[in-house]
Design a protein around this motif. Structure first.
Motif, short mmCIF file in Angstrom:
data_model
loop_
_atom_site.label_atom_id
_atom_site.label_comp_id
_atom_site.label_asym_id
_atom_site.label_seq_id
_atom_site.Cartn_x
_atom_site.Cartn_y
_atom_site.Cartn_z
N LYS A 68 91.76 56.82 -16.64
CA LYS A 68 91.68 55.40 -17.03
C LYS A 68 90.51 55.19 -17.98
CE LYS A 68 94.71 53.70 -13.85
NZ LYS A 68 96.04 53.23 -14.23
N VAL A 86 89.19 43.73 -10.51
CA VAL A 86 90.09 44.89 -10.57
C VAL A 86 89.24 46.17 -10.61
CG1 VAL A 86 91.95 46.00 -11.85
CG2 VAL A 86 91.74 43.50 -11.88
N ALA A 113 91.96 44.57 -21.20
CA ALA A 113 90.99 43.79 -20.43
C ALA A 113 89.58 44.34 -20.66
CB ALA A 113 91.36 43.88 -18.95
N GLU A 147 87.49 46.17 -14.26
CA GLU A 147 87.92 45.36 -15.39
C GLU A 147 88.25 43.94 -15.02
OE1 GLU A 147 91.11 47.77 -17.08
OE2 GLU A 147 92.57 46.46 -16.13
N GLU A 148 88.30 43.15 -16.04
CA GLU A 148 88.63 41.74 -15.94
C GLU A 148 90.11 41.62 -15.54
OE1 GLU A 148 88.74 38.59 -19.62
OE2 GLU A 148 89.01 40.70 -20.05
N PHE A 149 90.44 40.68 -14.69
CA PHE A 149 91.82 40.44 -14.27
C PHE A 149 92.53 39.64 -15.35
CE2 PHE A 149 95.11 37.90 -12.18
CZ PHE A 149 95.77 38.87 -11.44
N LEU A 150 93.71 40.10 -15.74
CA LEU A 150 94.50 39.38 -16.73
C LEU A 150 95.67 38.70 -16.02
CD1 LEU A 150 94.70 42.10 -19.53
CD2 LEU A 150 93.21 40.09 -19.48
N MET A 180 100.48 43.50 -20.20
CA MET A 180 100.40 42.18 -19.56
C MET A 180 100.49 41.18 -20.70
SD MET A 180 100.04 40.83 -16.53
CE MET A 180 99.02 41.71 -15.36
N GLU A 227 104.06 40.95 -16.58
CA GLU A 227 104.06 42.36 -16.99
C GLU A 227 105.37 42.76 -17.62
OE1 GLU A 227 102.25 45.50 -14.38
OE2 GLU A 227 101.99 43.78 -13.07
N VAL A 273 94.55 51.56 -7.73
CA VAL A 273 94.11 50.27 -8.28
C VAL A 273 93.89 49.27 -7.15
CG1 VAL A 273 94.76 48.33 -9.77
CG2 VAL A 273 95.33 50.68 -10.45
N ILE A 332 92.88 45.28 -6.29
CA ILE A 332 92.71 43.93 -6.84
C ILE A 332 92.17 43.07 -5.70
CG2 ILE A 332 93.90 41.95 -7.87
CD1 ILE A 332 95.72 43.96 -9.28
N LYS A 370 89.61 50.38 -10.62
CA LYS A 370 90.60 51.46 -10.79
C LYS A 370 89.93 52.82 -10.70
CE LYS A 370 93.60 48.80 -13.81
NZ LYS A 370 94.34 48.72 -15.07
N LYS A 407 107.16 46.49 -8.76
CA LYS A 407 106.38 47.52 -8.07
C LYS A 407 106.16 47.25 -6.60
CE LYS A 407 103.72 49.63 -11.81
NZ LYS A 407 103.52 48.73 -12.94
N ILE A 435 97.66 47.22 -20.09
CA ILE A 435 97.11 47.41 -18.75
C ILE A 435 96.93 48.90 -18.50
CG2 ILE A 435 97.75 47.31 -16.30
CD1 ILE A 435 96.98 44.66 -17.06
N GLU A 436 97.92 49.68 -18.92
CA GLU A 436 97.83 51.13 -18.74
C GLU A 436 98.75 51.83 -19.72
OE1 GLU A 436 99.63 52.79 -15.24
OE2 GLU A 436 101.37 51.48 -15.37
P1 AMP Z 1 97.89 50.33 -13.25
O1 AMP Z 1 98.02 51.55 -12.37
O2 AMP Z 1 96.70 50.37 -14.15
O3 AMP Z 1 99.18 50.01 -13.95
O4 AMP Z 1 97.72 49.10 -12.26
C1 AMP Z 1 98.67 48.84 -11.25
C2 AMP Z 1 99.04 47.38 -11.24
O5 AMP Z 1 97.88 46.58 -11.00
C3 AMP Z 1 99.57 46.89 -12.57
O6 AMP Z 1 100.93 47.13 -12.71
C4 AMP Z 1 99.24 45.41 -12.50
O7 AMP Z 1 100.19 44.73 -11.73
C5 AMP Z 1 97.94 45.38 -11.75
N1 AMP Z 1 96.80 45.33 -12.68
C6 AMP Z 1 96.12 46.40 -13.15
N2 AMP Z 1 95.12 46.00 -13.98
C7 AMP Z 1 95.17 44.67 -14.03
C8 AMP Z 1 94.41 43.66 -14.72
N3 AMP Z 1 93.38 43.97 -15.50
N4 AMP Z 1 94.77 42.39 -14.56
C9 AMP Z 1 95.82 42.05 -13.75
N5 AMP Z 1 96.55 42.93 -13.08
C10 AMP Z 1 96.25 44.22 -13.20
#
Ligand code: AMP
Ligand code: GLY
Length: 425
Positions: free
Chosen positions: A107, A147, A122, A190-193, A278, A197, A159, A161, A149, A219, A287-288
């Motif tokens: 990440k 958030v 973010a 990181e900042e929450f967005l 996002m 999705e 991850v 939250i 990770k 998910k 986001i990823e």
């Molecule tokens: P990731 O493995 O990075 O995809 O994160 C898993 C899930 O967490 C994502 O599919 C999003 O639903 C949520 N998520 C991750 N990062 C954020 C973020 N910065 N803001 C809001 N939701 C997030």
């Protein structure tokens, strides 16, 4: 053409189904595969992280194309291994080098890459035990949720939250001291967005890219997106709200800078780039990244594509993708996952599966299945089957998948009835 496909999930069954057009049944091998792939090609019980064993199989079976489904062998460098070994170096590999796979495997690497190439994402900090104080200070500048990770691959569980600062501090401490194992010794805060999705996929051959249909996966285990995260409980494609304006932004601000960044950094990447986005007030953020097809997104995208998908995969692996034409597809696709009761927590395997012959108008991709000694199909994982339907409209595709999901039976069967409902409104 003789093909070896690596992996054993619903994604690989969908890939095998598509590759069948290029490789006959005698020419398609799947390692290790599942009961679904065994009907299309020949399963082989290779350890997919034992590259010398995979290489030996490729030589012995005169394989002409290696297609890698999951991320682990890519992150561990299967492409690099094939390039290094002279006898294997002529075999085209679909999937990026270890460096390219870091977009998914780290990440922190992905965040730094986005920062270098001005790709919207973010705001974040990269934190280890050494600069934990900086992490706490950064958290104080953010409003909850927060958030956190884990840096490395954590099978979708890395991850967190968290809704309040005090809890987030405690969690950060626990993650840094090894709660996710080595994957968590480095974290990204990181900042929450807040937004919606969606996922965008591109074939990239090292120079050119072609976009695939967009998709949205679901998910969480529970209806209304509640409960713990899973590998994905269903998916739809294309995403109804992804109109031309949004897709233009995605392409200009995200896809193009990403491929340019990979090229300018000399990263060997021939495979799929998966952009997990996002959308916040019509503005896309990454986001990823993942370095492979999504699962269950593959089970909707692959059947939807009208072009010669195996040929596109081959061209991508060879670095000869024709990016002059957009891919063709019509209508919509939906998939509903049938899971084992208890998943994503503890669940039982070995449940006999019945009713597949009652299914009509859907394709059933196997995710976690095998045949027992008597030849009976049994469950062999948390996600068991993916019921995919194609139809002129998403509403019809969803209805057909749900109807067929009811007809298949195994003890403890669980599925979400609300896949896709949020985007139908
Ligand atoms: P990731 O493995 O990075 O995809 O994160 C898993 C899930 O967490 C994502 O599919 C999003 O639903 C949520 N998520 C991750 N990062 C954020 C973020 N910065 N803001 C809001 N939701 C997030
Ligand atoms: N469905 C999410 C993923 O494949 O990562």
């Amino acid at each position: 053409m003789r093909i070896l496909l690596i992996g054993s999930g619903g994604r690989e069954h969908a890939l095998a189904w598509a590759l069948n057009a290029l490789a006959g049944k005698e020419e398609l091998f799947i390692a290790p595969g599942n009961a679904g792939t065994a009907e299309i090609g020949e399963n082989t019980a290779l350890d997919i992280l034992d590259f010398p064993a995979v290489g030996k199989f490729v030589i012995d079976h005169r394989i002409e194309l290696l297609v890698v489904g999951p991320e682990q062998p890519l992150v561990a460098g299967i492409r690099d291994y094939f390039e290094r070994e002279e006898v294997l170096s002529k075999v085209p590999v679909f999937g990026p080098s270890a460096k390219g796979a870091l977009l998914e495997g780290s990440k922190a690497f992905a965040k730094e890459f986005m920062k270098r190439h001005h790709i919207p994402t973010a705001r974040y900090r990269e934190i280890t035990e050494e600069n934990a104080e900086e992490g706490f200070a950064f958290m104080d500048t953010l409003s909850p949720p927060l958030v956190i990770k884990a840096d490395g691959l954590a099978a979708g569980k890395g991850v967190l939250i968290i809704n309040d600062h005090k809890k987030a501090r405690e969690e950060l401490q626990s993650v840094l001291s090894g709660r996710f194992g080595p994957a968590g010794r480095k974290v990204v805060i990181e900042e929450f967005l807040p937004g919606t999705e969606m996922s965008v996929f591109a074939f990239f051959d090292g120079s050119h890219y072609v976009l695939l249909p967009t998709a949205k996966d679901y998910k969480r285990i529970g209806e209304g997106d509640s409960g713990p995260n899973t590998g994905g409980m269903g998916a739809i494609a294309p995403v109804p709200f992804a109109g031309a304006d949004l897709m233009r932004k995605v392409e200009e601000r995200i896809v193009k800078p990403t491929v340019k960044g990979l090229i300018s950094e000399g990263i060997d990447y021939r495979g799929i780039i998966y952009f997990g986005l996002m959308i916040v007030d019509e503005e896309p953020y990454v986001i990823e990244y993942n370095c492979r097809f999504g699962d269950p997104e593959a089970e909707v995208i692959i059947p939807l594509i009208r072009d010669d998908l195996p040929e596109l995969i081959r061209q991508t692996a060879l670095g000869r993708l024709d990016s002059s034409k957009a891919l063709r597809f019509e209508g919509a696709a939906a998939t509903v996952i049938l899971a084992s009761g208890g998943y994503p927590g503890n669940y039982e395997k070995g449940k006999p599966i019945r009713g597949l012959s009652e299914v009509n108008d859907s394709m059933v991709f196997h995710a976690g299945t095998r045949r027992d000694d008597t030849g009976q199909l049994i469950s062999n994982g948390g996600r068991v089957l993916a019921v995919t339907s194609l139809a002129p409209t998403l509403a019809e595709a969803l209805k057909t998948s749900l109807r067929n999901a009811e007809r298949i039976e195994f003890e403890g069967k669980y599925f979400r009835r609300d896949i896709g409902q949020d985007v139908l409104k």
